[in-house]
Design an enzyme around this catalytic site. Structure first.
Site, mmCIF file in Angstrom:
data_model
loop_
_atom_site.group_PDB
_atom_site.id
_atom_site.type_symbol
_atom_site.label_atom_id
_atom_site.label_comp_id
_atom_site.label_asym_id
_atom_site.label_seq_id
_atom_site.Cartn_x
_atom_site.Cartn_y
_atom_site.Cartn_z
ATOM 1 N N LYS A 13 59.938 76.769 44.767
ATOM 2 C CA LYS A 13 61.099 77.581 45.161
ATOM 3 C C LYS A 13 60.672 78.764 46.008
ATOM 4 O O LYS A 13 61.254 79.039 47.050
ATOM 5 C CB LYS A 13 61.846 78.131 43.927
ATOM 6 C CG LYS A 13 62.357 77.099 42.970
ATOM 7 C CD LYS A 13 63.086 77.740 41.795
ATOM 8 C CE LYS A 13 62.216 78.638 40.919
ATOM 9 N NZ LYS A 13 61.127 77.950 40.208
ATOM 10 N N ARG A 160 48.312 83.964 37.776
ATOM 11 C CA ARG A 160 49.327 84.731 37.047
ATOM 12 C C ARG A 160 49.169 84.526 35.548
ATOM 13 O O ARG A 160 48.855 83.425 35.116
ATOM 14 C CB ARG A 160 50.732 84.250 37.469
ATOM 15 C CG ARG A 160 51.357 85.098 38.541
ATOM 16 C CD ARG A 160 52.566 84.475 39.175
ATOM 17 N NE ARG A 160 53.559 83.913 38.258
ATOM 18 C CZ ARG A 160 54.698 83.359 38.672
ATOM 19 N NH1 ARG A 160 54.994 83.314 39.959
ATOM 20 N NH2 ARG A 160 55.546 82.849 37.806
HETATM 21 P P1 AP5 Z 1 55.752 78.241 44.123
HETATM 22 O O1 AP5 Z 1 56.440 78.242 45.445
HETATM 23 O O2 AP5 Z 1 55.032 79.463 43.702
HETATM 24 O O3 AP5 Z 1 56.755 77.739 42.983
HETATM 25 P P2 AP5 Z 1 57.997 78.436 42.296
HETATM 26 O O4 AP5 Z 1 59.046 77.382 42.143
HETATM 27 O O5 AP5 Z 1 58.381 79.690 42.989
HETATM 28 O O6 AP5 Z 1 57.361 78.690 40.876
HETATM 29 P P3 AP5 Z 1 57.362 79.978 39.950
HETATM 30 O O7 AP5 Z 1 56.312 79.765 38.917
HETATM 31 O O8 AP5 Z 1 57.329 81.222 40.748
HETATM 32 O O9 AP5 Z 1 58.717 79.801 39.303
HETATM 33 P P4 AP5 Z 1 59.164 80.383 38.039
HETATM 34 O O10 AP5 Z 1 60.559 79.933 38.177
HETATM 35 O O11 AP5 Z 1 58.530 80.007 36.769
HETATM 36 O O12 AP5 Z 1 58.704 81.914 38.164
HETATM 37 P P5 AP5 Z 1 59.492 83.217 38.560
HETATM 38 O O13 AP5 Z 1 58.588 84.103 39.256
HETATM 39 O O14 AP5 Z 1 60.803 82.878 39.158
HETATM 40 O O15 AP5 Z 1 54.762 76.987 44.096
HETATM 41 C C1 AP5 Z 1 53.949 76.713 42.971
HETATM 42 C C2 AP5 Z 1 52.525 76.328 43.421
HETATM 43 O O16 AP5 Z 1 52.583 75.076 44.110
HETATM 44 C C3 AP5 Z 1 51.907 77.314 44.419
HETATM 45 O O17 AP5 Z 1 50.546 77.386 44.195
HETATM 46 C C4 AP5 Z 1 52.225 76.708 45.782
HETATM 47 O O18 AP5 Z 1 51.274 77.122 46.720
HETATM 48 C C5 AP5 Z 1 52.143 75.227 45.473
HETATM 49 N N1 AP5 Z 1 53.092 74.430 46.271
HETATM 50 C C6 AP5 Z 1 54.338 74.779 46.680
HETATM 51 N N2 AP5 Z 1 54.910 73.783 47.376
HETATM 52 C C7 AP5 Z 1 54.001 72.762 47.374
HETATM 53 C C8 AP5 Z 1 54.006 71.432 47.913
HETATM 54 N N3 AP5 Z 1 55.069 70.922 48.561
HETATM 55 N N4 AP5 Z 1 52.898 70.656 47.705
HETATM 56 C C9 AP5 Z 1 51.833 71.145 47.021
HETATM 57 N N5 AP5 Z 1 51.770 72.397 46.494
HETATM 58 C C10 AP5 Z 1 52.843 73.184 46.674
HETATM 59 O O19 AP5 Z 1 59.773 83.801 37.084
HETATM 60 C C11 AP5 Z 1 58.732 84.218 36.251
HETATM 61 C C12 AP5 Z 1 59.304 84.679 34.930
HETATM 62 O O20 AP5 Z 1 60.191 85.793 35.156
HETATM 63 C C13 AP5 Z 1 60.170 83.663 34.198
HETATM 64 O O21 AP5 Z 1 59.385 82.791 33.411
HETATM 65 C C14 AP5 Z 1 61.060 84.585 33.371
HETATM 66 O O22 AP5 Z 1 60.382 85.076 32.250
HETATM 67 C C15 AP5 Z 1 61.305 85.751 34.311
HETATM 68 N N6 AP5 Z 1 62.517 85.567 35.128
HETATM 69 C C16 AP5 Z 1 62.587 85.458 36.488
HETATM 70 N N7 AP5 Z 1 63.851 85.284 36.897
HETATM 71 C C17 AP5 Z 1 64.615 85.295 35.767
HETATM 72 C C18 AP5 Z 1 66.007 85.141 35.530
HETATM 73 N N8 AP5 Z 1 66.888 84.933 36.529
HETATM 74 N N9 AP5 Z 1 66.426 85.199 34.241
HETATM 75 C C19 AP5 Z 1 65.582 85.403 33.225
HETATM 76 N N10 AP5 Z 1 64.252 85.550 33.380
HETATM 77 C C20 AP5 Z 1 63.777 85.485 34.643
HETATM 78 MG MG MG Z 2 58.227 81.739 42.468
#
Ligand code: AP5
Ligand code: MG
Length: 214
Positions: A13, A160
């Site tokens: 994402k 992370r």
């Molecule tokens: P990346 O693009 O980083 O993936 P992502 O979907 O953004 O994954 P996140 O781990 O950031 O999502 P998340 O939803 O758990 O975390 P968030 O920060 O939102 O890609 C992942 C990896 O794959 C990277 O290394 C990238 O380089 C690689 N990659 C990407 N595309 C690729 C491809 N096509 N092929 C190969 N490799 C690829 O949230 C973190 C925490 O915050 C949550 O757990 C929660 O506790 C809290 N939080 C955040 N938002 C909320 C909310 N709205 N409500 C409640 N809690 C929340």
């Molecule tokens: Mg992310």
């Protein structure tokens, strides 16, 4: 153009949201990045968010919704935005809808980046994130020019805390339980599109652009 990115943790994402934001000149808003910036700056919000994030749990809706609504009310969001990691629960989606209705506005596209759990687990262990600007890389798939250093700002890249294997499983469980129902929620509104997130990063992006421009 107002876009929501859906998908499991690690589906890509953030990677795709950044590309969309750059191409269309709209802000990329990640609630996860906002929380991590607060943790880094040692704010009260950051400390509270960290206690949930480190366990792979969602931060409570009351905290998250306020932060998001404050952010989208800013001037730079007038022409649109791409939301990454919000909404993550049905109540979050409902509050966002209600706020947009007040403004006679709506979300244009909800894009689900679809990746099976097996691929996710492989990706997370290899992800490295910048301690300063939040840019993400992968030790195999998306390498920085210089190992361990962010291309964007020259700061250190780290694993992370919530990407440690014991936490990733919990995040996936939480995703299936609380966030996946949003796929049906947006499908019923007729704005859901699904892309195959297992493809190469550029192919995923091309598929998204085709959706946005059709
Ligand atoms: P990346 O693009 O980083 O993936 P992502 O979907 O953004 O994954 P996140 O781990 O950031 O999502 P998340 O939803 O758990 O975390 P968030 O920060 O939102 O890609 C992942 C990896 O794959 C990277 O290394 C990238 O380089 C690689 N990659 C990407 N595309 C690729 C491809 N096509 N092929 C190969 N490799 C690829 O949230 C973190 C925490 O915050 C949550 O757990 C929660 O506790 C809290 N939080 C955040 N938002 C909320 C909310 N709205 N409500 C409640 N809690 C929340
Ligand atoms: Mg992310």
């Amino acid at each position: 153009m107002k876009i929501i990115m859906l998908g499991a943790p690690g589906a890509g994402k953030g990677t795709q949201a950044k590309l969309i934001a750059d191409k269309y000149g709209i802000p990329h808003i990640s609630t996860g990045d906002i929380f991590r910036a607060n943790i880094k700056n040692g704010t009260a919000l950051g400390m509270e968010a960290k206690s949930y994030m480190d366990q792979g749990l969602l931060v409570p809706d009351e905290l998250t919704v306020k932060i998001l609504l404050d952010r989208v009310a800013q001037e730079d969001c007038k022409k649109g935005y791409v939301l990454d990691g919000f909404p993550r629960t049905i109540p979050q989606a409902e509050v966002l809808d209600q706020e947009l209705v007040k403004l006679h506005d709506q979300i244009d596209h909800a894009i689900d980046v679809d990746v099976p759990d097996e691929n996710i687990i492989r990706r997370m262990g290899g992800r490295r994130a910048c301690v300063s600007c939040g840019a993400t890389y992968h030790i195999e798939y998306i390498k920085p020019h210089k190992e361990g250093i962010c291309d964007e700002c020259g700061q250190e890249l780290v694993l992370r805390d919530d990407d440690k294997p014991e936490t990733v499983g919990k995040r996936l469980d939480v995703y299936h339980e609380q966030t996946q129902p949003l796929i049906d929620f947006y499908d019923r509104k007729g704005i859901l599109k699904t892309v195959d997130g297992t493809q190469d990063m550029q192919d995923v992006f091309d598929a998204i652009v085709a959706i946005l421009e059709q």
